[in-house]
Scaffold this motif. Structure first.
Motif, PDB file in Angstrom:
ATOM      1  N   HIS A  56       0.849  -1.302  -0.068  1.00 44.17           N
ATOM      2  CA  HIS A  56      -0.123  -0.033  -0.045  1.00 44.17           C
ATOM      3  C   HIS A  56       0.901   1.245   0.032  1.00 44.17           C
ATOM      4  O   HIS A  56       1.838   1.247   0.745  1.00 44.17           O
ATOM      5  CB  HIS A  56      -0.980   0.060   1.150  1.00 44.17           C
ATOM      6  N   VAL A  60      -2.980   1.944   5.987  1.00 51.62           N
ATOM      7  CA  VAL A  60      -3.979   0.636   5.869  1.00 51.62           C
ATOM      8  C   VAL A  60      -5.085   0.993   6.990  1.00 51.62           C
ATOM      9  O   VAL A  60      -4.667   0.909   8.121  1.00 51.62           O
ATOM     10  CB  VAL A  60      -3.254  -0.612   5.751  1.00 51.62           C
ATOM     11  N   SER A  76      -7.064   0.592   1.970  1.00 48.77           N
ATOM     12  CA  SER A  76      -5.966   1.726   2.324  1.00 48.77           C
ATOM     13  C   SER A  76      -6.564   2.848   1.783  1.00 48.77           C
ATOM     14  O   SER A  76      -7.688   3.036   1.029  1.00 48.77           O
ATOM     15  CB  SER A  76      -4.847   1.175   1.572  1.00 48.77           C
ATOM     16  N   ASP A  78      -5.092   4.489  -0.037  1.00 49.03           N
ATOM     17  CA  ASP A  78      -4.580   4.781  -1.439  1.00 49.03           C
ATOM     18  C   ASP A  78      -5.645   4.173  -2.550  1.00 49.03           C
ATOM     19  O   ASP A  78      -5.051   3.922  -3.615  1.00 49.03           O
ATOM     20  CB  ASP A  78      -3.161   3.774  -1.716  1.00 49.03           C
TER      21      ASP A  78
END
Length: 80
Positions: A56, A60, A76, A78
């Protein structure tokens, strides 16, 4: 324990805040997600299993085991 009393000592391994933890269906493993961008697998006594999982690019937020305990999923910031 189920009454809110600490059992043992805190576990150490993540380098930043822990956002999520989950027990495996058989109760023998725990997975954790952290702001250090990693997911870690632990035995029930707090011993890390292997190296932290990386991949990630941002924090997370969540982890879970599949019902059969064969898979772990993570989410996550992201967007993955």
């Amino acid at each position: 324990d189920i009454h809110g009393n600490p059992i043992g000592q805190p576990w150490h391994g993540h380098e930043k805040e822990v956002n999520s933890v989950a027990f495996s269906p058989d109760g023998k493993l725990i997975v954790s997600a952290s702001n250090d961008l990693t997911v870690r697998l632990w035995d029930i006594h707090g011993n890390p299993i292997g190296q932290p999982w990386q991949g990630h690019e941002k924090e997370v937020n969540s982890v879970a085991f599949s019902p059969d305990g064969q898979w772990i999923v993570s989410a996550s910031n992201d967007s993955t």
